[in-house]
Design an enzyme around this catalytic site. Structure first.
Site, short mmCIF file in Angstrom:
data_model
loop_
_atom_site.label_atom_id
_atom_site.label_comp_id
_atom_site.label_asym_id
_atom_site.label_seq_id
_atom_site.Cartn_x
_atom_site.Cartn_y
_atom_site.Cartn_z
N GLU A 286 106.29 44.03 -53.88
CA GLU A 286 105.56 45.01 -53.76
C GLU A 286 106.14 46.22 -54.18
OE1 GLU A 286 104.02 48.23 -53.47
OE2 GLU A 286 104.05 47.97 -51.31
N CYS A 320 103.36 54.06 -51.05
CA CYS A 320 103.12 53.47 -52.40
C CYS A 320 101.68 53.78 -53.03
CB CYS A 320 103.54 51.91 -52.54
SG CYS A 320 103.29 51.10 -51.23
#
Length: 515
Positions: A286, A320
């Site tokens: 990720e 994020c």
């Protein structure tokens, strides 16, 4: 049989008893600041001469802990211990491995405020952000334990006469887990426990800015009775032990959350076959985002402004999933921008030890300097309408910052800043807004604020992100509710907290017997 999964509730700090309980936990943590923490390999504590201080980003003169650093020799030892332990751990039935997670979740729940207080001190999280981080860690363990229970059952296959066929999900081997600093409990716990409950062993390389929280979680695993060597705690520099672990021939998979550049490097190193390596390494990655909130001309404008501010400035934009791009229809652009500026100027920034501030510092000096550099770039690329300056002295504080009238291809609209900065750009119509929303190399989260059902349905199909939200903020994914992971340079779309996640840590084996 376990009860149905439910998300851990967040703490209401407006209740005096909750505030008092958190203050007591904070006092306990403060009394433990500055202690030394060793490496843990096979249950054995190892102190090294080379140590790194973990600093409180709200108060840079305060040492949270002093952490021993591993070299390649200790990294090799950790790999060998993990490989040996795998031979016994893989034979433990899935339901039994799940019980370790239920136990660890119960321990963390009892120590919830204590761990949240560590997050306040080491990561600079506000009380509410820290509480959500700890709740998510509990959720991951409860959820993955249930997923392992289900995965351990007999799986339905098409049956034929005279044969008995069964599909099993077996573990992979030794995994290197490299978690991020921004969710140093939740994501670290999720990555680590998914790997171990699936039957793998782990070499855990904690984030260099938040190693104490990972050590405290190791204590929970030990308290829960997880056998020594199943998870090995290996703090150290990425340049010294990171590449070494990724390249190791006994590494079966790498689970990584972090920046695009580091993720691409890991992908490149992991893809290369080395003598003695019997498998293609698996990478679960990720890698961040450049996330947009699209505001249509027919929508709840107050909801839009609130969603942008919350998504952009919660935890000082260090998510994020954070909104760093507001793409607003020209008809409502000025109204939304002005309201966002008004809300942003009302946000407070300071030392989050007390529950007096909306948000706290950025994580360290590197982040602080990088974000300030991007703010200077933004002053050239757009019109500064809020923030744009350092916050209070004593910590890595930066005021929430809004830039207006930014070109969709400007650097602050394309590059991940990972700080409290949001850029506004004007869209001519909804087609134009979607075109801008898809113009980055990332594809993690996004939101559309609109009452127009046809526009929402178009966005459902065309807005190319892994987690798309309508008429709400683009942060705050809940385990089991919003499986999380993105497209393109945002990673491998691994969908943490979703029903498919454990499959990434296993391989399917079919056994067929002629009757």
């Amino acid at each position: 049989m376990q009860v149905e999964f439910k998300n851990e509730p967040f703490t209401n700090f407006s209740l005096p008893e909750n505030k008092q309980a958190f203050e007591q936990a904070m006092a306990k943590v403060v009394s433990e600041l500055g202690r030394e923490y060793e490496i843990i390999i096979g249950g054995k504590r190892i102190a090294t001469d080379r140590k790194v201080k973990s600093i409180n980003p709200s108060r840079v003169d305060q040492v949270v802990g002093i952490v021993s650093q591993a070299d390649q020799q200790l990294a090799e030892e950790a790999m060998q211990v993990a490989a040996r332990t795998f031979e016994t751990w893989k034979k433990v039935p899935g339901e039994a491995r799940a019980r370790y997670l239920y136990k660890a979740a119960a321990i963390l729940r009892r120590r919830k405020h204590e761990f949240s207080a560590w997050l306040v001190k080491e990561a600079g999280k506000s009380w509410a952000e820290a509480d959500a981080d700890t709740a998510e860690a509990i959720d991951f363990m409860e959820y993955y334990a249930r997923q392992m229970d289900a995965l351990s059952q007999r799986h339905p296959l098409t049956r034929i006469p005279d044969e008995d066929n069964e599909l099993y999900y077996v573990p992979l081997g030794v995994g290197v887990v490299i978690p991020p600093w921004n969710f140093p409990l939740a994501i670290m716990v999720g990555m680590t426990t998914a790997a171990l409950v699936a039957g793998n062993t782990v070499v855990l390389k904690p984030a260099s800015t938040t190693p104490v929280i990972a050590y405290k979680f190791m204590e929970i695993l030990e308290d829960a009775g997880v056998p020594a060597g199943v998870v090995n705690y290996l703090p150290g520099s990425g340049s010294e032990i990171g590449d070494f672990l990724v390249e190791h021939t006994q590494t079966r998979f790498i689970s990584f959350t972090g920046s695009r550049d580091v993720g691409l490097r890991i992908n490149e190193l992991a893809a290369k076959h080395r003598p003695g390596q019997k498998w293609m390494k698996r990478l679960i990655a990720e890698m961040g985002g450049k996330d947009s909130i699209v505001v249509d001309n027919d929508c709840d404008l107050e909801l839009a402004a609130q969603a942008i501010v919350t998504s952009a400035f919660g935890f000082s934009g260090q998510k994020c999933s954070a909104c760093s791009r507001a793409i607003v229809h020209k008809d409502v652009y000025d109204t939304v921008l002005n309201r966002v500026v008004e809300l942003t100027k009302g946000l407070t920034v300071g030392d989050v030890e007390k529950n007096d501030y909306y948000t706290g510092p950025v994580v360290d000096d590197k982040a602080y300097n990088k974000i300030l550099e991007y703010i200077e770039i933004g002053k050239k690329e757009g019109k500064l309408v809020a923030g744009g300056e350092k916050g209070p002295d004593g910590g890595y504080f930066i005021m929430p910052t809004v830039f207006a009238d930014v070109d969709p291809n400007a650097r602050i609209m394309q590059e991940e800043i990972f700080g409290p900065v949001v850029a506004f750009t004007k869209a001519e119509d909804f087609d134009h807004a979607l075109e801008i929303a898809n113009n980055t190399e990332y594809g993690l989260t996004g939101s559309v604020i609109s009452r127009n059902r046809a526009h929402l349905e178009r966005a459902r199909e065309e807005f190319h992100v892994g987690n798309l939200y309508f008429n709400r903020k683009c942060t705050g994914a809940l385990v089991g509710v919003h499986p999380f992971g993105g497209f393109n340079m945002s990673g491998t779309d691994s969908k943490a907290g979703g029903p498919d996640y454990l499959l990434l840590f296993t391989q399917a084996k079919l056994v067929s017997e002629k009757l």
